[in-house]
Design a protein around this motif. Structure first.
Motif, PDB file in Angstrom:
ATOM      1  N   VAL B  13       4.308  -4.054  -1.825  1.00  0.00           N
ATOM      2  CA  VAL B  13       5.567  -4.080  -0.540  1.00  0.00           C
ATOM      3  C   VAL B  13       6.972  -3.137  -0.824  1.00  0.00           C
ATOM      4  O   VAL B  13       7.703  -3.473  -1.224  1.00  0.00           O
ATOM      5  N   VAL B  14       7.221  -2.617  -0.027  1.00  0.00           N
ATOM      6  CA  VAL B  14       8.825  -2.090   0.440  1.00  0.00           C
ATOM      7  C   VAL B  14       9.248  -3.744   1.191  1.00  0.00           C
ATOM      8  O   VAL B  14       9.081  -3.586   2.108  1.00  0.00           O
ATOM      9  N   THR B  15      10.313  -4.259   0.368  1.00  0.00           N
ATOM     10  CA  THR B  15      10.575  -5.779   1.042  1.00  0.00           C
ATOM     11  C   THR B  15      11.944  -5.097   1.318  1.00  0.00           C
ATOM     12  O   THR B  15      12.157  -5.434   2.892  1.00  0.00           O
ATOM     13  N   VAL B  16      12.599  -4.327   1.513  1.00  0.00           N
ATOM     14  CA  VAL B  16      14.018  -3.478   2.742  1.00  0.00           C
ATOM     15  C   VAL B  16      14.969  -5.417   2.577  1.00  0.00           C
ATOM     16  O   VAL B  16      15.315  -6.170   3.562  1.00  0.00           O
ATOM     17  N   ASN B  17      14.817  -6.557   1.490  1.00  0.00           N
ATOM     18  CA  ASN B  17      15.557  -7.133   1.213  1.00  0.00           C
ATOM     19  C   ASN B  17      16.984  -6.653   0.653  1.00  0.00           C
ATOM     20  O   ASN B  17      16.988  -5.692   0.400  1.00  0.00           O
ATOM     21  N   PRO B  18      17.819  -7.976   0.299  1.00  0.00           N
ATOM     22  CA  PRO B  18      19.434  -7.381  -0.125  1.00  0.00           C
ATOM     23  C   PRO B  18      18.595  -6.213  -1.409  1.00  0.00           C
ATOM     24  O   PRO B  18      19.899  -5.152  -2.078  1.00  0.00           O
ATOM     25  N   GLU B  19      17.993  -6.292  -2.452  1.00  0.00           N
ATOM     26  CA  GLU B  19      17.723  -5.736  -3.535  1.00  0.00           C
ATOM     27  C   GLU B  19      16.830  -4.456  -3.278  1.00  0.00           C
ATOM     28  O   GLU B  19      17.253  -3.908  -5.092  1.00  0.00           O
ATOM     29  N   ASN B  20      16.535  -4.415  -2.051  1.00  0.00           N
ATOM     30  CA  ASN B  20      15.880  -3.177  -1.710  1.00  0.00           C
ATOM     31  C   ASN B  20      14.136  -2.964  -2.592  1.00  0.00           C
ATOM     32  O   ASN B  20      13.984  -1.961  -3.165  1.00  0.00           O
ATOM     33  N   GLN B  21      13.794  -4.591  -3.558  1.00  0.00           N
ATOM     34  CA  GLN B  21      12.848  -4.617  -3.715  1.00  0.00           C
ATOM     35  C   GLN B  21      11.554  -4.415  -3.477  1.00  0.00           C
ATOM     36  O   GLN B  21      11.426  -3.947  -2.514  1.00  0.00           O
ATOM     37  N   ILE B  22      10.491  -3.242  -4.633  1.00  0.00           N
ATOM     38  CA  ILE B  22       9.687  -2.983  -4.353  1.00  0.00           C
ATOM     39  C   ILE B  22       9.012  -2.966  -5.111  1.00  0.00           C
ATOM     40  O   ILE B  22       9.015  -3.011  -5.991  1.00  0.00           O
ATOM     41  N   ILE B  23       7.359  -4.120  -4.190  1.00  0.00           N
ATOM     42  CA  ILE B  23       6.796  -5.051  -5.786  1.00  0.00           C
ATOM     43  C   ILE B  23       5.822  -4.687  -5.281  1.00  0.00           C
ATOM     44  O   ILE B  23       4.461  -3.562  -4.767  1.00  0.00           O
ATOM     45  N   PRO B  24       5.319  -3.598  -6.853  1.00  0.00           N
ATOM     46  CA  PRO B  24       3.861  -2.716  -6.951  1.00  0.00           C
ATOM     47  C   PRO B  24       2.703  -3.906  -6.516  1.00  0.00           C
ATOM     48  O   PRO B  24       3.290  -5.448  -7.706  1.00  0.00           O
ATOM     49  N   ASP B  25       1.165  -4.097  -6.058  1.00  0.00           N
ATOM     50  CA  ASP B  25       0.757  -4.542  -6.468  1.00  0.00           C
ATOM     51  C   ASP B  25       1.018  -5.794  -5.750  1.00  0.00           C
ATOM     52  O   ASP B  25       0.918  -7.219  -6.615  1.00  0.00           O
ATOM     53  N   GLY B  26       1.658  -5.676  -5.054  1.00  0.00           N
ATOM     54  CA  GLY B  26       1.901  -7.235  -4.412  1.00  0.00           C
ATOM     55  C   GLY B  26       1.315  -8.112  -2.804  1.00  0.00           C
ATOM     56  O   GLY B  26       0.107  -7.718  -2.569  1.00  0.00           O
ATOM     57  N   MET B  27       1.338  -9.202  -2.861  1.00  0.00           N
ATOM     58  CA  MET B  27       1.095 -10.051  -1.677  1.00  0.00           C
ATOM     59  C   MET B  27       2.059 -10.586  -0.740  1.00  0.00           C
ATOM     60  O   MET B  27       2.883 -11.213  -1.216  1.00  0.00           O
ATOM     61  N   LEU B  28       1.893 -10.657   0.712  1.00  0.00           N
ATOM     62  CA  LEU B  28       2.777 -11.366   1.149  1.00  0.00           C
ATOM     63  C   LEU B  28       1.100 -12.705   2.315  1.00  0.00           C
ATOM     64  O   LEU B  28       0.491 -12.474   2.826  1.00  0.00           O
ATOM     65  N   GLY B  29       1.734 -13.947   1.909  1.00  0.00           N
ATOM     66  CA  GLY B  29       1.234 -14.979   2.595  1.00  0.00           C
ATOM     67  C   GLY B  29       2.083 -15.143   4.167  1.00  0.00           C
ATOM     68  O   GLY B  29       3.633 -14.885   4.003  1.00  0.00           O
ATOM     69  N   ILE B  30       1.162 -15.222   5.482  1.00  0.00           N
ATOM     70  CA  ILE B  30       1.896 -15.872   6.375  1.00  0.00           C
ATOM     71  C   ILE B  30       1.228 -17.156   6.967  1.00  0.00           C
ATOM     72  O   ILE B  30       0.272 -17.088   6.658  1.00  0.00           O
ATOM     73  N   SER B  31       1.898 -18.007   7.524  1.00  0.00           N
ATOM     74  CA  SER B  31       1.902 -19.275   7.500  1.00  0.00           C
ATOM     75  C   SER B  31       2.734 -19.737   8.850  1.00  0.00           C
ATOM     76  O   SER B  31       4.133 -19.456   9.444  1.00  0.00           O
ATOM     77  N   GLY B  32       1.431 -19.786   9.916  1.00  0.00           N
ATOM     78  CA  GLY B  32       2.628 -19.452  11.465  1.00  0.00           C
ATOM     79  C   GLY B  32       3.221 -18.519  11.807  1.00  0.00           C
ATOM     80  O   GLY B  32       1.709 -17.483  11.332  1.00  0.00           O
ATOM     81  N   ASP B  33       4.372 -18.527  12.389  1.00  0.00           N
ATOM     82  CA  ASP B  33       4.465 -17.201  12.911  1.00  0.00           C
ATOM     83  C   ASP B  33       5.290 -16.331  11.603  1.00  0.00           C
ATOM     84  O   ASP B  33       6.209 -15.805  12.131  1.00  0.00           O
ATOM     85  N   LYS B  34       5.556 -17.293  10.133  1.00  0.00           N
ATOM     86  CA  LYS B  34       6.429 -17.221   9.700  1.00  0.00           C
ATOM     87  C   LYS B  34       6.096 -16.123   8.201  1.00  0.00           C
ATOM     88  O   LYS B  34       5.174 -16.531   7.891  1.00  0.00           O
ATOM     89  N   ILE B  35       6.784 -15.797   7.312  1.00  0.00           N
ATOM     90  CA  ILE B  35       6.325 -15.176   6.199  1.00  0.00           C
ATOM     91  C   ILE B  35       6.825 -16.336   5.068  1.00  0.00           C
ATOM     92  O   ILE B  35       7.239 -16.804   5.289  1.00  0.00           O
ATOM     93  N   ALA B  36       5.531 -16.506   4.357  1.00  0.00           N
ATOM     94  CA  ALA B  36       5.725 -17.352   3.253  1.00  0.00           C
ATOM     95  C   ALA B  36       5.694 -17.190   2.144  1.00  0.00           C
ATOM     96  O   ALA B  36       5.954 -18.449   1.226  1.00  0.00           O
TER      97      ALA B  36
END
Lengths: 443, 443
Positions: B13-36
């Motif tokens: 996961v390449v987040t482009v968050n304020p810390e430019n965090q990169i998460i190996p073996d990451g996962m992303l959950g979506i609930s409704g229209d938002k990232i949860a």
């Protein structure tokens, strides 16, 4: 009875022949390894019979692209390090990675990886220079891509050549071994550069190439600082230095040639030396902008190349065409420079000429080798299509390629390479590269 | 019970968050229209339950790309004319084609074509300015892409606005009509340029945008000759001219901003105006090289854009990133400029900020809208992978995108758009464009 081994039909044929002919609703017949027919389909006449019939689905049938400069095994270092000063990138990342990880088995998988990438993106011929070129050649032969291959020559120990005193004889031995050995491989000699080879080495290597009648490749005038790195009491420019040593002639390919003044261009013109222009690499490494429009005005033969994957970071000649066309326009503030037709010619016929293969490949003409690509235009980013050449240069990319033939062999069929098990190859590359450590300041 | 509507797993996961965090073996959950959820997968813990589970196959999960400048219907003129002087290209090809062929139905299919192309290549948000923008908006809404849309304002008759006296009121009416009407559409006002809009028009349009609280977009300082085309007794630069009229503030997006001197940059900095940088278009039209490194040093917000398809000739933001990174390196002869991380940020979060949507999209953070892209890296040209961000900028292209979510809606699934029948659309575009005649000097 079949008239052709393969017939490609229902596409617009971009021939890159002397008339730049474009044939709407064209068809192309292949017999053996050669092009036997290039013509427009006549209405209400059945298609000729063929063993293998390829429907181009309204797409573009074009000559296989010619990549005039690669270092095939370096795809193993794709993206290992970027955005660094050249000397840091080379001395702290690329050279140590090569010293530690380049050996016969890694050269084999790196070469296979590059060749599959090249084929999938429509390149049918490449011109390579690296070390352990014997292993490069063996892997290239497996894939079926056409290639001019040169064993590297430098004045320091290199992978496979621990004693620099043997650099030229090793390169000449490679030429002897691979002459006439494999239909798709043409041997050559690759001197790394005028700053890593002393005058004696350059002269001996060029003499060996001339004696064998093969191409002499050399990086030259890549960076502004290169002149200062050449041991030359006269302080000549890199191109003048090579000329004064008698290296420049029509069988010499100068790679990059970014820093050339009017005198240099006059020398190149006089000697009819050929140029490999690598815009992506020159941009990424901030080497500079080669005076390509001036080269073309001087009548020089300029081909396109990607350079090694570590400084690009892919081997997509469609992107290279796009970059070449746009870079020179903006640099000269002239939108008329480097029109699409001229850039496509650099990526095909003129590239073939620059590496000595233009009588065999680079255009779709009967009697030439059947190095043919089919681009699928049934996609949003290639619709509508007013001008196929505009699409090839400005809108298409490697993944639009559906079929590739090299010497009549169907090497890419419906987007898959037929000569290599790509899945196993990717696994092998990933396993190998897991062992290559890397660092990045700002991940 | 399902924890998420959609779970994307098995990717970096390449987040482009304020810390430019990169998460190996990451996962992303979506609930409704938002990232949860955005997190690393814990070993030996089962995946959370989800209605729709997407295996990223070891690829890259990134924020949807933000294209800060488009003219969506102009994909109908892709490759209609190239390699011409700007005034010939505009006056003899593009303007006549627009006058003859731009009407509500063509705007609809051109917009659908562009939106499908954008989605397939990983763009989840675009910022558009054109005429008949009401029809643009209706077509955009069909596709599900997120968009900031501005009705065009010029001081001469335009498609849908035959009386230029109504240009600003028409644009303001568009804003009223589309405010709160469709979740994915944010209205805006688009003044074409300081040389096609007189000071009164510019001031009135900016006042209307300010009153409605919407983005004001304008082409500015695109070509070296633009200053001479502005009716201004003081002979100010285009940026000074706009500043003196009170147009520049943080809700103004200056598109191109190629020709800006230190004084201009100081004005932009003082007003906190935002920039849309369009390197491909600036290169192809030979407009010039925008001083983007200087903008970044001055702390300005710079997003990336493709411009209309007629001057690019595609809408691939991956190619735009590659071009942006490389162009400025070679222009300044500095390989450290415009590193991949900075360019990716321009193509995502900073682009979102430039068009006023950064609180909603542009990075992968819980609570933001689920505008998410999955890039497949199981291919030769993306193998090996040492750094995902390097691959996104330097090696990938739009066709590597496999899945796209906009506000949690699965708009691209396994490389196909889910909201539009692409085959019928391509047929409709081809039929329409068969009626557009074209000429080319050297086919």
């Amino acid at each position: 009875m079949n008239e052709f081994d393969t017939l490609i039909h229902n596409g617009v044929v971009v021939t890159v022949n002397p008339e730049n002919q474009i044939i709407p609703d064209g068809m192309l017949g292949i017999s053996g390894d050669k092009i036997a027919l290039v013509t427009q389909r006549e209405e209400n006449v059945p298609l000729p019979r063929a063993l293998n019939r390829i429907d181009a689905r309204g797409g573009i049938i074009l000559p296989g692209l010619v990549n005039t400069h690669t270092h095939l095994p370096m795809s193993l270092f794709r993206g290992l390090a970027d955005d660094l000063p050249l000397e840091v990138w080379l001395n702290e990342h690329i050279f140590p990675a090569e010293a530690e990880h380049i050996h016969p088995e890694s050269v084999r998988i790196g070469t296979l990886l590059s060749c599959v990438e090249l084929l999938l993106a429509g390149t049918t011929t490449c011109c390579d220079g690296y070390f352990l070129e014997d292993q490069v050649a063996a892997a290239v032969a497996e894939t079926g891509i056409r290639a001019v291959l040169g064993q590297g020559v430098v004045d320091f120990p290199a992978p496979g050549v621990p004693d620099p005193a043997l650099n030229v004889s090793t390169a000449a031995g490679f030429v002897r071994k691979w002459s006439g050995r494999c239909e798709t491989i043409t041997p050559s000699i690759f001197c790394h550069s005028p700053y890593t080879c002393c005058p004696d080495t350059l002269v001996a290597a060029k003499a060996a190439a001339a004696e064998a009648g093969v191409l002499f490749q050399i990086h030259a005038a890549e960076t502004r600082g290169e002149a200062g790195m050449i041991v030359d009491p006269k302080g000549s420019s890199p191109i003048a230095h090579l000329d004064e040593l008698g290296i420049l002639d029509q069988h010499t390919l100068l790679v990059h040639a970014v820093w050339a003044d009017d005198m240099d261009i006059h020398r190149l013109q006089l000697r009819r030396a050929c140029i490999s222009h690598n815009p992506d690499s020159n941009m990424k490494l901030a080497a500079g902008v080669a005076p390509v429009p001036q080269y073309l005005t001087a009548g020089l033969c300029v081909g396109l190349g990607t350079d090694g994957c570590a400084s690009n970071n892919n081997l997509d000649m469609f992107q290279e065409m796009d970059m070449a066309a746009k870079l020179h326009k903006v640099y000269a503030l002239d939108p008329v420079l480097m029109p699409a037709e001229s850039v496509l010619r650099m990526a095909t016929l003129n590239g073939a000429r620059a590496i000595g293969l233009d009588s065999l490949t680079g255009s779709l003409e009967t009697g030439k080798l059947a190095d043919v690509v089919v681009v699928d235009t049934r996609s949003t980013h290639l619709t509508p299509m007013y001008h196929p050449v505009s699409h090839l240069v400005y809108a298409a990319c490697g993944s639009d390629v559906r079929h590739v033939f090299v010497g009549g062999r169907h090497l890419v069929s419906n987007g898959s390479v037929t000569t290599v098990d790509t899945g196993s190859l990717l696994d092998a590359v990933n396993t190998f590269c897991d062992g290559i450590t890397t660092q990045r300041s700002n991940p």
